[in-house]
Design a protein around this motif. Structure first.
Motif, mmCIF file in Angstrom:
data_model
loop_
_atom_site.group_PDB
_atom_site.id
_atom_site.type_symbol
_atom_site.label_atom_id
_atom_site.label_comp_id
_atom_site.label_asym_id
_atom_site.label_seq_id
_atom_site.Cartn_x
_atom_site.Cartn_y
_atom_site.Cartn_z
ATOM 1 N N THR A 38 1.000 -1.157 0.001
ATOM 2 C CA THR A 38 0.049 -0.139 0.127
ATOM 3 C C THR A 38 0.927 1.372 -0.184
ATOM 4 O OG1 THR A 38 -0.131 0.054 2.205
ATOM 5 C CG2 THR A 38 -1.729 -1.440 1.524
ATOM 6 N N GLU A 39 0.405 2.452 -0.298
ATOM 7 C CA GLU A 39 0.937 3.672 -0.484
ATOM 8 C C GLU A 39 -0.057 4.604 0.544
ATOM 9 O OE1 GLU A 39 1.950 7.086 -3.362
ATOM 10 O OE2 GLU A 39 0.513 5.534 -3.892
ATOM 11 N N ALA A 40 0.698 4.880 1.507
ATOM 12 C CA ALA A 40 0.244 6.080 2.307
ATOM 13 C C ALA A 40 -0.121 7.310 1.678
ATOM 14 C CB ALA A 40 0.828 6.317 3.934
ATOM 15 N N VAL A 41 -1.323 7.896 1.785
ATOM 16 C CA VAL A 41 -1.530 9.070 0.921
ATOM 17 C C VAL A 41 -1.520 10.348 1.722
ATOM 18 C CG1 VAL A 41 -3.134 7.840 -0.516
ATOM 19 C CG2 VAL A 41 -3.975 8.876 1.597
ATOM 20 N N GLN A 42 -1.055 10.435 3.122
ATOM 21 C CA GLN A 42 -0.700 11.500 3.876
ATOM 22 C C GLN A 42 0.356 11.378 4.720
ATOM 23 O OE1 GLN A 42 -4.684 11.704 5.328
ATOM 24 N NE2 GLN A 42 -4.234 10.589 7.292
ATOM 25 N N VAL A 66 -2.593 0.968 6.220
ATOM 26 C CA VAL A 66 -2.671 -0.316 5.614
ATOM 27 C C VAL A 66 -1.642 -1.035 4.886
ATOM 28 C CG1 VAL A 66 -5.365 0.089 5.224
ATOM 29 C CG2 VAL A 66 -3.743 0.941 3.639
ATOM 30 N N GLY A 67 -1.474 -2.036 4.728
ATOM 31 C CA GLY A 67 -0.330 -2.675 4.059
ATOM 32 C C GLY A 67 1.021 -2.688 4.612
ATOM 33 N N LYS A 150 -3.964 1.227 -9.657
ATOM 34 C CA LYS A 150 -4.138 1.879 -8.025
ATOM 35 C C LYS A 150 -5.675 1.724 -7.629
ATOM 36 C CE LYS A 150 -3.209 6.658 -6.379
ATOM 37 N NZ LYS A 150 -2.886 7.856 -6.803
ATOM 38 N N SER A 151 -5.994 1.594 -6.489
ATOM 39 C CA SER A 151 -7.199 1.302 -6.072
ATOM 40 C C SER A 151 -7.186 1.880 -4.606
ATOM 41 C CB SER A 151 -7.479 -0.348 -5.674
ATOM 42 O OG SER A 151 -7.716 -0.717 -6.975
ATOM 43 N N LEU A 152 -8.634 2.590 -4.515
ATOM 44 C CA LEU A 152 -8.539 3.549 -3.452
ATOM 45 C C LEU A 152 -9.529 2.929 -2.805
ATOM 46 C CD1 LEU A 152 -7.853 6.461 -2.506
ATOM 47 C CD2 LEU A 152 -9.634 7.144 -3.425
ATOM 48 N N PHE A 153 -9.294 2.951 -1.088
ATOM 49 C CA PHE A 153 -10.264 2.293 0.026
ATOM 50 C C PHE A 153 -10.569 3.403 0.852
ATOM 51 C CE2 PHE A 153 -8.175 -1.515 -2.077
ATOM 52 C CZ PHE A 153 -9.429 -2.527 -1.709
ATOM 53 N N ALA A 154 -11.949 3.355 1.169
ATOM 54 C CA ALA A 154 -12.425 4.112 2.212
ATOM 55 C C ALA A 154 -12.515 3.529 3.635
ATOM 56 C CB ALA A 154 -13.695 4.921 1.692
ATOM 57 N N ILE A 155 -11.889 4.068 4.391
ATOM 58 C CA ILE A 155 -12.203 3.461 5.892
ATOM 59 C C ILE A 155 -12.803 4.447 6.793
ATOM 60 C CG2 ILE A 155 -10.842 2.511 7.657
ATOM 61 C CD1 ILE A 155 -8.504 1.945 5.872
ATOM 62 N N SER A 156 -13.878 3.962 7.583
ATOM 63 C CA SER A 156 -14.602 4.676 8.479
ATOM 64 C C SER A 156 -14.382 4.078 9.914
ATOM 65 C CB SER A 156 -15.985 4.930 7.899
ATOM 66 O OG SER A 156 -16.636 3.688 8.018
ATOM 67 N N TYR A 157 -14.463 4.964 10.978
ATOM 68 C CA TYR A 157 -14.427 4.302 12.275
ATOM 69 C C TYR A 157 -14.665 5.606 13.423
ATOM 70 C CZ TYR A 157 -9.789 6.916 12.065
ATOM 71 O OH TYR A 157 -8.841 7.880 11.995
ATOM 72 N N ASP A 158 -14.681 5.489 14.542
ATOM 73 C CA ASP A 158 -14.992 6.200 15.343
ATOM 74 C C ASP A 158 -14.176 5.763 16.737
ATOM 75 O OD1 ASP A 158 -16.793 4.718 17.567
ATOM 76 O OD2 ASP A 158 -17.553 4.421 15.693
ATOM 77 N N ASP A 159 -14.300 6.829 17.519
ATOM 78 C CA ASP A 159 -13.547 6.442 19.115
ATOM 79 C C ASP A 159 -14.719 6.441 20.253
ATOM 80 O OD1 ASP A 159 -14.317 9.147 18.995
ATOM 81 O OD2 ASP A 159 -12.617 10.251 19.589
ATOM 82 N N GLY A 160 -15.735 6.113 19.674
ATOM 83 C CA GLY A 160 -16.709 6.198 20.822
ATOM 84 C C GLY A 160 -17.773 7.423 20.792
ATOM 85 N N ASP A 165 -13.106 9.498 8.992
ATOM 86 C CA ASP A 165 -13.166 9.164 7.479
ATOM 87 C C ASP A 165 -11.653 9.428 7.211
ATOM 88 O OD1 ASP A 165 -15.759 8.467 7.186
ATOM 89 O OD2 ASP A 165 -16.331 10.436 6.735
ATOM 90 N N VAL A 166 -10.928 8.010 6.259
ATOM 91 C CA VAL A 166 -9.878 8.084 5.776
ATOM 92 C C VAL A 166 -9.858 7.597 4.524
ATOM 93 C CG1 VAL A 166 -9.026 6.231 6.871
ATOM 94 C CG2 VAL A 166 -7.309 7.847 6.366
ATOM 95 N N GLN A 167 -8.934 7.718 3.481
ATOM 96 C CA GLN A 167 -8.835 7.135 2.288
ATOM 97 C C GLN A 167 -7.385 6.570 2.113
ATOM 98 O OE1 GLN A 167 -9.999 9.840 -0.733
ATOM 99 N NE2 GLN A 167 -12.109 9.955 0.054
ATOM 100 N N LYS A 168 -7.405 5.475 1.735
ATOM 101 C CA LYS A 168 -6.042 4.814 1.567
ATOM 102 C C LYS A 168 -5.846 4.198 0.137
ATOM 103 C CE LYS A 168 -4.261 5.364 5.719
ATOM 104 N NZ LYS A 168 -3.056 6.280 5.959
ATOM 105 N N THR A 169 -4.642 4.022 -0.345
ATOM 106 C CA THR A 169 -4.336 3.553 -1.666
ATOM 107 C C THR A 169 -3.524 2.293 -1.616
ATOM 108 O OG1 THR A 169 -4.467 5.817 -2.702
ATOM 109 C CG2 THR A 169 -3.363 4.214 -4.109
ATOM 110 N N ILE A 170 -3.882 1.462 -2.548
ATOM 111 C CA ILE A 170 -2.909 0.278 -2.661
ATOM 112 C C ILE A 170 -2.915 0.043 -4.075
ATOM 113 C CG2 ILE A 170 -3.995 -0.860 -0.709
ATOM 114 C CD1 ILE A 170 -5.381 -2.832 -2.562
ATOM 115 N N TYR A 171 -1.715 -0.707 -4.526
ATOM 116 C CA TYR A 171 -1.343 -1.074 -5.996
ATOM 117 C C TYR A 171 -1.582 -2.467 -5.989
ATOM 118 C CZ TYR A 171 0.227 3.736 -6.508
ATOM 119 O OH TYR A 171 0.247 5.084 -6.392
ATOM 120 N N VAL A 172 -2.017 -3.064 -7.497
ATOM 121 C CA VAL A 172 -1.883 -4.359 -7.536
ATOM 122 C C VAL A 172 -1.639 -4.581 -9.073
ATOM 123 C CG1 VAL A 172 -3.718 -6.269 -7.991
ATOM 124 C CG2 VAL A 172 -4.143 -4.785 -6.274
ATOM 125 N N ASN A 173 -0.479 -5.158 -9.166
ATOM 126 C CA ASN A 173 0.130 -5.931 -10.462
ATOM 127 C C ASN A 173 -0.714 -6.892 -11.162
ATOM 128 O OD1 ASN A 173 2.020 -4.009 -10.204
ATOM 129 N ND2 ASN A 173 3.413 -5.237 -9.149
#
Length: 1014
Positions: A38-42, A66-67, A150-160, A165-173
């Motif tokens: 994966t590639e961190a986008v920030q 991720v990754g 290049k595929s973009l994944f959306a991750i949502s979560y909370d701390d209670g 919201d955060v977006q992450k990128t992975i690569y697939v050959n």
């Protein structure tokens, strides 16, 4: 015993290795587990919605990645795989209700078959430091290409309490499905069974295995083979594409070389390409041959759509009747190289189709690498020489500007001066970037007389990137007058007279005199007296005149001081007044250079955003009804003489940092346009990353003055203290919806059917109180160099990548109107996205006006830096004339004082003048003596006046910089060398002009009347 220990150690290692091996699925064909890289986008914190605690925004302590530790998976077409993505919580708090979903906005960018309505997975709670795997059973598409997706994944979560919201990128050959190659009905390729493909003769530029080095162009379809960087040829093996039965040997057609006419291909010019094609078969002839040449898209623009080379006329296909076995033929085509190509080799893909004697059809391909050169282009401004004429031994100042109007950088630019009778030192300008301006400022020394109209030369040399030296010349005129006779020493004049006496006429004269001896004797006494008087006149040397003039001024010190004071005030007034106009003019030149140069054109449509664009009176027209959209940018790029076209979006936003809040102007530009802005950044700064998914900001050096303390509302202009913010390293919160921010602060109730601006501009309008706007965590990647007292064209703006800004706006205001974007009468947004302006760069300075008129005909408003400069130069000329006239009045009053002082000096020295005349002093010496006195007064006043002018200039610039009331890039007052020399010369001239009539009066006084005067 030792062997037993070794065996136990080996057994233990095997057990540990087996324990570390991951489990293998039951069905290996249907579930192949792959690691994911994966590639961190920030850099620090993800883009997320943040909560407010007691009115202060807080940063959560949850950081998901991720990754980590995974490698990039490799999948084949139509393969059934299991995609595994490892999600790690690197924070110190637990992430709850974690959900991960692939974002499939475009099915072509997703390498897998879409077989499910929803791919969201619930990972539950991920504790701090814990890693959880997300798995999907997928099937690779059959039409995937051999590349990285290049595929973009959306991750949502909370701390209670607060969702994030955060977006992450992975690569697939992926590997494409092998292409089927029919051959004579058996579906296979035809090849000579007696020929070993690994031992075929290599064509020029080809290496075994088909790898021919590297090339700057794209050779898609060639198996990834590249061309050497300095030009070359690549050939692929022929493939049977249909027809009758095959022959025993496959006829192979290769490219053995090529030639261009002219030999050096220049960007923007036509050239003739001749390709040498050879049939390598020794037994089989080929016929009915069709060749097609295609070049990949290239150019300096961010999204070049046109190929690097295009046919000059007609089609890119060439037909050749036949090539006998073992022979070579040439194919020729006239092509044009794009004007915006860089100086490097570019590839051309050559595809060929042909038949053998059995009508078997073959297809082959080759590639050519053609080096392209960019010719250096530059222009000179008018050469200015001050003064225009000098005497032998004097110096003249030559100034000239050099404009680099080409696309290549000029290295080691140097100017020298050549001409009979002049001598000057070489002037080193240095390296000159494309679009930059260099200054040539040299001093010329006059060595001998030069008649008016004689041409001298300024020779400019420069180097290209390869170190090749080129030379250009520009002519100028300089009149050199002979040294005045009064400046020559008396002894030199006597020697010159003696040397000029001819011998023969003297002998003849002696013979004639012998015949008239009596006449000579009678006239000799009178002649002797006259010669004695002449000799006494020449004894009045310049040093004596200088001593007498200075002594006269010293005798009346107070009167001399007051007279010189008038000249000082007049000279200082003129210099300071003119320096104000020159300072504003220099600031204008720097501002134009920082806004894209003289070839920059700003295109505006209907009002969008908040940018104010200058438009001169002659550029005003009917209000346009068109918006600047993506279609507009494509339309502008297709116009002739357009080097590049890019959009610009300006909007008002809010930045929050601790107890401070700032109201900024956010400017979105493309990365290429940011480079053309010539922004001077600090040493630790950089431009935003083109691949970054988050906003990276560049702050203008004046942005800190736009922050205010919450509660008190005091800022820099009230306290003269900058906010306690590290703009380069501190994280800040960005709010794009400024109206919603204000309404939320005031708790303004907004109705659902309200027609106010906040509701129409995308504010969260609902029944009740205005909801807080969304906040984004942003970081700075750079800052404009200079403190808050140094104004420049980028002083107040905050710059970012326009593509990232647009993506964030469209996501935040999905289905609602974006602030500043056009809406219908009912408040609904249009389908298109509108920009504030479009930045267009012309290919040449001469084409700016033509291109601007073409854009106006399309229905848009246009302003150019060239038109802006012309308009402002007219205003500056009027301002300088007015300010100079005000100073000239002071100097005119000083001239009256000089005339009065000289008249009084004559009245006081009347008896002295009479004595000097009686003693035999010439009238010319008397006139010169009084003119020198007046000139001394002007010279001393000019020197002191210029010193006072420099002090006043420094004080003015200091006060203006402290007050910050004038938005100038640089100093308000600017005093160049030519202004100093001109003011001193003008002061001396005024002094001598004022003393001319008093000197005539002194020369005409009667000696006897002067002696009798008491």
């Amino acid at each position: 015993m030792r062997r037993g220990k070794q065996a136990a150690g080996v057994l233990l290692c095997m057990v540990l290795a087996a324990a570390s091996v991951p489990g293998i699925p039951a069905n290996a064909e249907e579930g192949k587990t792959k690691d994911v890289k994966t590639e961190a986008v920030q850099t620090k914190e993800p883009v997320q919605s943040l909560s407010s605690v007691n009115g202060q925004a807080t940063i959560p302590q949850i950081r998901l990645s991720v990754g980590d530790g995974q490698s990039t998976p490799q999948y084949a077409a139509e393969e059934q795989v299991e995609l595994v993505v490892k999600v790690t919580n690197q924070g110190v708090a637990d992430a709850q209700n974690v959900r991960i979903t692939p974002m499939i906005d475009n099915a072509a960018d997703w390498p897998f078959v879409i077989e499910s309505m929803n791919y969201e997975q619930n990972l539950g709670t991920i504790k701090a430091g814990e890693r959880v795997e997300a798995k999907w059973a997928l099937t690779v598409r059959s039409d995937v290409e051999t590349k990285s997706y290049k595929s973009l994944f959306a991750i949502s979560y909370d701390d209670g309490k607060t969702p994030y919201d955060v977006q992450k990128t992975i690569y697939v050959n992926t590997t494409a499905k092998p292409a089927e190659q029919p051959g004579g009905g058996d579906g296979g390729s035809v090849q000579d069974p007696n020929t070993n493909p690994n031992t075929d003769p290599q064509t020029p530029g080809e290496t075994p295995g088909g790898d021919a080095g590297s090339d700057s162009g794209d050779l898609s379809g060639m198996g990834g083979a590249m061309i050497p960087g300095d030009g070359g040829v690549y050939n692929s093996d022929p493939v049977v594409s249909g027809g009758g039965s095959t022959s025993k040997s496959v006829p192979r057609v290769i490219v053995t070389g090529f030639a261009t006419d002219p030999g050096a291909v220049n960007a923007g010019s036509n050239f003739r390409l001749t390709v040498h094609v050879k049939n390598t078969s020794s037994a089989t002839a080929v016929s009915n041959m069709l060749f097609d040449l295609q070049a990949p898209a290239a150019g300096t623009e961010g999204a070049a759509e046109a190929p690097a080379f295009l046919p000059a006329s007609g089609s890119s296909s060439i037909y050749l009747d036949s090539i006998p076995a073992g022979e070579t033929r040439d194919i020729t085509i006239d092509m044009n190289a794009r004007a915006d190509l860089l100086q490097k080799p570019y590839s051309i893909a050559l595809t060929m189709k042909y038949e053998d004697g059995n009508a078997v059809q073959y297809e082959g391909a080759s590639s050519l690498a053609i080096p392209v050169q960019q010719a250096a282009r530059f222009e000179f401004s008018d050469i200015e020489i001050a003064p225009g004429s000098v005497e032998v031994g004097e110096e003249a100042n030559l100034t000239c500007s050099l404009y680099n109007t080409g696309r290549v950088k000029l290295y080691n630019v140097k100017a020298s001066f050549v001409g009979d009778g002049i001598k000057g030192k070489d002037v080193f300008v240095g390296n000159l970037e494309s679009g930059a301006t260099g200054t040539i400022d040299g001093m010329l020394t006059a060595e001998s007389e030069i008649p008016a109209g004689t041409k001298c030369k300024m020779v400019v040399t420069y180097e290209d990137v390869s170190g090749n030296v080129s030379t250009t010349e520009k002519e100028f005129e300089l009149e050199v007058l002979p040294m005045a006779a009064d400046d020559m020493p008396a002894d030199a004049a006597t020697v010159e007279q003696k040397a000029s006496i001819p011998v023969v006429p003297i002998v003849i004269g002696v013979l004639v005199v012998a015949g008239v001896v009596l006449t000579i004797v009678l006239l000799r006494r009178k002649r002797k007296n006259r010669c004695w008087q002449k000799r006494r006149i020449w004894q009045m040397r310049w040093i004596d005149l200088l001593r007498m003039s200075s002594g006269s001024l010293k005798r009346r010190k107070l009167r001399t001081f007051l007279t010189v004071l008038g000249v000082v005030i007049g000279t200082a007034s003129i210099v300071v007044m003119i320096s104000l106009g020159l300072g504003m003019q220099q600031s204008l030149y720097r501002e134009i250079e920082q806004s894209g140069g003289m070839t920059s054109i700003t295109v505006t449509g209907k009002d969008v955003g908040s940018r104010m664009v200058y438009t001169s009176d002659d550029q005003m027209g009917d209000e346009t009804k068109k918006y600047i959209t993506d279609e507009t940018i494509k339309e502008l790029e297709k116009l002739e003489h357009v080097a590049s076209a890019s959009p610009s979006l300006t909007m008002n936003s809010v930045l929050l940092s601790g107890k401070y809040e700032g109201y900024i102007q956010l400017v979105g530009l493309t990365p290429e346009e940011m480079k053309r802005q010539n922004m001077k950044l600090t040493d630790d700064s950089r431009l935003p990353d083109e691949d970054a998914q988050n906003l990276e900001l560049i702050f203008g050096n004046g942005v800190p003055t736009m922050f205010y303390e919450r509660g008190s509302g005091k800022g820099y202009w009230e306290t003269m203290e900058l906010p306690d913010i590290d703009f380069r390293n501190d994280q800040m919160f960005l709010i794009l919806d400024q109206d919603a921010f204000f309404n939320a602060q005031q708790n303004t109730p907004v109705s659902e059917n309200s027609g106010d601006q906040s509701a129409q501009s995308g504010g969260n309008a609902s029944a009740g109180t205005q909801k807080p706007p969304k906040k984004y965590v942003v970081n700075a990647c750079g800052m404009v160099a200079g403190d808050v007292e140094s104004y420049n064209a980028n002083y107040y703006d905050v710059y970012c990548n326009i593509d990232v800004l647009r993506s964030m706006l469209q996501k935040e205001f999905a289905g609602r109107a974006i602030p500043g974007q056009p809406t219908t009468k009912t408040g609904k947004p249009y389908r298109f996205f509108a920009y504030t302006t479009a930045k267009v760069q012309a290919d040449e300075l001469d084409n700016v006006e033509t291109l601007a008129n073409q854009i106006r005909e399309l229905g848009y408003n246009v302003s150019t830096n060239a038109e802006y400069l012309k308009s402002m130069q007219k205003q500056f000329a009027m301002v300088q004339a007015l300010l100079g006239g005000i100073g000239a009045v002071s100097l005119f009053v000083a001239a009256i004082g000089i005339a009065n002082t000289m008249m009084m000096s004559i009245y006081e020295r009347t008896k002295e003048i009479g004595v000097i005349k009686v003693l035999g002093c010439s009238l010319r010496n008397i006139k010169t003596m009084f003119l020198m006195e007046a000139g001394f007064i002007g010279f001393i006043g000019g020197v002191i006046g210029n010193i006072l002018s420099f002090l006043m200039s420094v004080a003015i610039n200091f006060l203006v910089a402290k007050s910050g009331g004038v938005g100038l890039d640089g100093n308000l007052s600017y005093i160049p060398l030519w202004l100093v020399l001109a003011s001193m010369g003008f002061a001396v001239f005024v002094g001598m002009a004022a003393g001319y009539f008093p000197a005539l009066r002194a020369m005409r006084l009667s000696p006897l009347a002067a002696i009798r005067n008491n």
